[in-house]
Design an enzyme around this catalytic site. Structure first.
Site, mmCIF file in Angstrom:
data_model
loop_
_atom_site.group_PDB
_atom_site.id
_atom_site.type_symbol
_atom_site.label_atom_id
_atom_site.label_comp_id
_atom_site.label_asym_id
_atom_site.label_seq_id
_atom_site.Cartn_x
_atom_site.Cartn_y
_atom_site.Cartn_z
ATOM 1 N N ASP A 152 0.809 -1.218 0.000
ATOM 2 C CA ASP A 152 0.000 0.000 0.000
ATOM 3 C C ASP A 152 0.842 1.268 0.000
ATOM 4 O O ASP A 152 0.643 2.170 -0.819
ATOM 5 C CB ASP A 152 -0.949 0.003 1.203
ATOM 6 C CG ASP A 152 -1.923 -1.159 1.157
ATOM 7 O OD1 ASP A 152 -2.129 -1.706 0.062
ATOM 8 O OD2 ASP A 152 -2.469 -1.516 2.212
ATOM 9 N N SER A 193 -2.024 -10.381 4.630
ATOM 10 C CA SER A 193 -1.511 -9.147 5.199
ATOM 11 C C SER A 193 -0.790 -9.513 6.496
ATOM 12 O O SER A 193 -1.383 -10.127 7.384
ATOM 13 C CB SER A 193 -2.657 -8.170 5.477
ATOM 14 O OG SER A 193 -2.180 -7.031 6.158
#
Length: 451
Positions: free
Chosen positions: A18, A179
């Site tokens: 991200d 994640s």
């Protein structure tokens, strides 16, 4: 949505998927300069590589700040003293790290005269709240940018495509969508197959713990030393906070201690599944609770247990800088003023069991607790205590019995049970005897909570 005009943004940067694309996205969409802020809380990353990547993708500067000790002493250890465990299972590893990272980010923003801060948290997660409430508490004048709430990227697959179009190097692949968040206190895994609650967790999702089935067949005892509720030594060796947690993570993890697979209630309203490894924290939590059994008096220990869940909720919900959390810490500092001593914890096949404890301030007295003959406790004193302790229950029972016999409690008062009689000590005059003619309702249990 109209974007605010900003000149320079301090971005909480990890070098992950991200934030790797955010440097470019911020420049494209805000026409601003970007300062990347990397905060070391024990995630074991290649920080020099992260710095190089941030600069290569357009950041004007990248600051790497070592806040590992601050993370432990200012966040993790206070939560440990509170016994804070969210929903009875989660030891708050990610939740505790976010205020530290955001606070460091604010420091860098001021150092570089930034007028905005940005984070890489999604609009579905808890972390956006934790970051932004910290900004509000420490630097409310800064504009907050949350790209996940603005951009057209809606998934990790989209983020990979965005990076590929702009030749931005990113870790991982679209096919492995876990994640992973790691710091000194824990490692967490989310996403991928974990989103299917019917699927067992793949064994590959381990960084700090082994499978208990593969742990040593012999137990290992470790001795944790505390001063005022804070761990200071392991097996008699004084260690700084970072070294202590690292060493205990290794020892406990080797025995499979501290891994949980759970579904939790996120602050934003949905449920999510995560796998958490917190080996050192699991051992320390058990050890400190055991030390408290001899260092805290009954009422203080009871009140402390009463605030533990609320403390955990404050941390989880991003309210680290709330007045209530600060007030709790003031109480906990006082409560743990005598929580000094050693606890022996036995590690074996995924369990951490305290087996011995000692403290120079112990409230445990063997000469009082012994079942053998003693000279400090007059057992005859207990009779009066028991009668007085049970007085409310005995009076209530007598009133309920009379109501069943005579129809009303008022009738009972006219049948000779005046205040003088009820208050007289000793024998049946305390109201312990039930009238011999009192009927028992058919099928009524011998012990009733209602009378």
């Amino acid at each position: 949505m109209t974007k605010k005009s900003v000149k320079r943004v301090a971005l909480a940067y990890s070098g992950g998927l991200d934030t790797s694309v955010m440097v470019t996205w911020l420049k494209e969409n805000y026409d601003c300069e970007v300062v990347a802020v990397v905060v070391d809380v024990g995630q074991k990353e290649d920080f020099e590589a992260a710095r190089e990547k941030a600069m290569a993708t357009g950041a004007i500067a990248c600051r790497v700040i070592d806040f590992r000790e601050e993370f432990l002493t200012e966040c993790a250890f206070p939560a440990l003293k509170a016994g804070a465990v969210y929903e009875g299972r989660y030891l708050l590893g990610t939740s505790l790290a976010r205020p530290v990272i955001a606070a460091a980010q604010v420091e860098v923003a001021r150092e570089y005269n930034c007028d905005a801060v940005a984070h890489g948290c999604t609009g579905k997660g808890n972390d956006q709240v934790r970051f932004e409430l910290t900004y509000q508490a420490l630097a409310p004048e800064l504009t907050v940018i949350a790209p996940w709430r603005e951009w057209e990227i809606t998934s990790r697959e989209d983020a990979f495509a965005y990076a590929a179009e702009r030749d931005i190097p990113v870790p991982g692949s679209p096919r492995k969508l876990y994640s992973i968040d790691r710091n000194l206190w824990h490692t967490s895994f989310e996403g991928g197959i974990l989103e299917d609650t019917t699927a067992a967790t793949p064994d590959e999702l381990r960084e700090l713990t082994v499978d208990p089935a593969e742990a040593p067949d012999a137990p290992e005892d470790v001795v944790i030393s505390f001063e005022c509720g804070v761990p200071v030594a392991l097996n008699g060796e004084a260690l700084n906070p970072v070294a202590l947690i690292q060493a205990l993570n290794e020892k406990a993890g080797a025995h499979g201690v501290g891994r949980v697979d759970l579904v939790e209630n996120r602050l934003v309203g949905m449920k999510s599944r995560g796998v958490y490894e917190t080996p050192a924290g699991t051992v320390l939590l058990a050890a400190l609770a055991d030390l408290e059994s001899i260092s805290l008096d009954r009422d203080t220990a009871g009140f402390k247990r009463g605030i533990a869940d609320r403390y955990a909720e404050l941390v989880y919900q991003g309210l680290w800088f709330s007045p209530l959390r600060a007030a709790f810490d003031a109480f906990l500092d006082e409560a743990h003023a005598t929580s000094t001593g050693d606890v022996t914890v036995r590690l074996f096949k995924g369990s951490a069991l305290p087996v011995a404890r000692t403290s120079p301030f112990s409230l445990y007295r063997e000469d009082l607790a012994t079942f053998e003959e003693d000279s400090v406790y007059d057992q005859a004193d207990a009779g009066g205590f028991v009668r007085l302790w049970g007085l409310p229950s005995s009076l209530a029972a007598r009133v309920r019995t009379a109501a069943r016999v005579d129809g009303t409690a008022a009738d009972f008062a006219s049948n000779g049970a005046d205040a003088a009689q009820i208050g007289t000590a000793g024998g049946t005059e305390l109201g312990l005897a039930v009238p011999s003619g009192a009927p028992r309702r058919a099928g009524r249990p011998l012990v009733s909570a209602r009378g």
